[in-house]
Design an enzyme around this catalytic site. Structure first.
Site, mmCIF file in Angstrom:
data_model
loop_
_atom_site.group_PDB
_atom_site.id
_atom_site.type_symbol
_atom_site.label_atom_id
_atom_site.label_comp_id
_atom_site.label_asym_id
_atom_site.label_seq_id
_atom_site.Cartn_x
_atom_site.Cartn_y
_atom_site.Cartn_z
ATOM 1 N N ILE A 62 -79.904 -3.686 -3.929
ATOM 2 C CA ILE A 62 -79.188 -4.693 -3.167
ATOM 3 C C ILE A 62 -80.195 -5.359 -2.229
ATOM 4 C CG2 ILE A 62 -76.916 -3.588 -3.307
ATOM 5 C CD1 ILE A 62 -77.307 -2.449 -0.556
ATOM 6 N N ASP A 63 -79.860 -6.552 -1.761
ATOM 7 C CA ASP A 63 -80.791 -7.333 -0.952
ATOM 8 C C ASP A 63 -81.082 -6.663 0.381
ATOM 9 O OD1 ASP A 63 -80.779 -9.277 -2.911
ATOM 10 O OD2 ASP A 63 -79.192 -10.448 -1.961
ATOM 11 N N LYS A 64 -82.200 -7.044 0.962
ATOM 12 C CA LYS A 64 -82.630 -6.516 2.256
ATOM 13 C C LYS A 64 -81.519 -6.601 3.304
ATOM 14 C CE LYS A 64 -85.715 -7.637 6.120
ATOM 15 N NZ LYS A 64 -86.771 -8.562 6.609
ATOM 16 N N THR A 68 -78.302 -7.069 2.909
ATOM 17 C CA THR A 68 -76.996 -6.595 2.468
ATOM 18 C C THR A 68 -76.923 -5.105 2.761
ATOM 19 O OG1 THR A 68 -76.842 -8.257 0.716
ATOM 20 C CG2 THR A 68 -75.456 -6.308 0.490
ATOM 21 N N ARG A 106 -74.143 -14.265 -3.685
ATOM 22 C CA ARG A 106 -74.620 -15.322 -2.787
ATOM 23 C C ARG A 106 -74.727 -16.657 -3.528
ATOM 24 N NH1 ARG A 106 -79.968 -12.760 -0.322
ATOM 25 N NH2 ARG A 106 -79.858 -14.578 1.058
#
Length: 368
Positions: A166-168, A170, A270
């Protein structure tokens, strides 16, 4: 091309090429790949730009012009056309970074663990895996420390470790495989779409429907290589992606959603939400830090700025994760509570709507 290779290549490309010597003597190999057997002739700058999502074509051209891109041992210019079987190497005049993962004593919120796997609840702001600009302080560095006394676990072995990312910025749940067998079994479930992952997201605007399905290929935005863009489902650009959403609560100018992933593409939620005109609240890269809906009053604008300050990131949380245990065959389901910044943000919007009449939302105007 493997993800780690692309990250190394991107990091190397961030150097100032103009200041470096073009002489081939004393160069170090940083990265290597063989062109696929079925590849049609195409300019090498275009080929590498498509293979490497982190760099612009112009940056790759600069590297070629500086003599750093070699094919079959010889420097080539950016107009060279690759052929099947070509061996492309990136050669620079300095040794490459040591990208081995080092154990670091970093707090880790482990919600479940056994001898096969561990489930981690990641805080926002933590990078998942070392890469360009983030070689330390990542989730994997923390996992390496947590597993430092397990002699059979090697954090540098690609056959163990992260199964998905998962993104930084998130927050939420991730599963880490401790054994090659567990990673293979879990990876197969993700590939076959038999896992269950749901996210909570606060998005701009009042969605028309209570639930919906977003389908559209996701690929790198040619105008911004750090952002993803949605292309037509029948397009040859990008990879197929499907997101399902359900409205949880409405706040007039924003909406709280549950999003369920059918696929797992980079920045999927996103990019999909941006595509349908409802960017995630606070998502700077996708336009969510603009005041996109609401009132023109200074009071409202101050309220929004306070919201941004409470949760200074995209309002996205990986709330649930479900899969079949690779060894026992038992269904495993996990639920993560909202982190404080996300919870305070939602509470603020709930309090806002309590003090606002329905007439205020009629126009739901865009604020310029």
């Amino acid at each position: 091309m493997e993800q780690n290779d692309m990250i190394k290549m991107a990091d190397d490309f961030l150097e100032d090429y103009e200041a470096l010597d073009n002489d081939n003597n004393g160069l170090y190999e940083h990265w290597k790949m063989e062109v696929d057997p079925g590849q049609k002739p195409v300019r090498i700058d275009k080929y590498l730009a498509e293979k490497n999502p982190y760099q612009s074509r112009n940056r790759i051209q600069n590297a070629a012009d500086a003599g750093f891109i070699h094919v079959n041992g010889t420097p080539v210019k950016s107009n060279y056309k690759v052929r099947p079987g070509d061996m492309i190497t990136l050669m620079l005049d300095r040794p490459k970074h040591d990208t081995s993962i080092v154990a670091e004593e970093i707090p880790l919120n482990v919600v479940y663990e056994d001898d096969q796997l561990m489930v981690v609840d990641k805080e926002a702001g933590m990078v998942v895996h070392p890469g360009a600009g983030n070689f330390t302080g990542t989730l994997i560095n923390a996992v390496a420390w947590h597993m430092k006394d397990v002699k059979d676990f090697d954090p540098n072995d690609p056959e163990v470790g992260l199964v998905h990312r998962i993104d930084k910025d998130t927050s939420g749940l991730l599963v880490v495989a401790k054994t090659p067998e567990a990673k293979t079994a879990l990876g197969r479930q993700f590939f076959n779409k038999t896992t269950h992952r749901s996210y909570n997201a606060l998005v701009w605007g009042n969605l028309t429907e209570d639930d919906g399905r977003i389908e559209g290929n996701i690929g790198r935005d040619p105008k911004d290589r750090l952002r993803m863009k949605v292309f037509a489902p029948d397009s040859e650009t990008g990879k197929p992606a499907v997101t399902h959403y359900r409205v949880i609560e409405r706040y007039g100018y924003t909406t709280l959603l549950e999003c369920v992933l059918e696929t797992g593409r980079t920045h999927q939620i996103r990019a999909h939400m941006k595509h349908i005109g409802h960017p995630l609240f606070g998502d700077e890269r996708y336009g969510g830090t603009e005041i996109l809906r609401g009132q023109r009053s200074s009071t409202y604008k101050a309220f929004i700025q306070n919201c941004f300050a409470l949760c200074p990131r995209q309002a996205l949380h990986a709330q649930t994760l479900g899969f079949v245990h690779p060894a026992t065959g038992r269904q495993m389901d996990f639920d993560s509570e909202w982190p404080d910044d996300f919870r305070r943000l939602i509470d603020k919007w709930r309090n806002f709507i309590k003090g606002t009449t329905a007439d205020t939302f009629e126009q739901n105007q865009t604020v310029k």
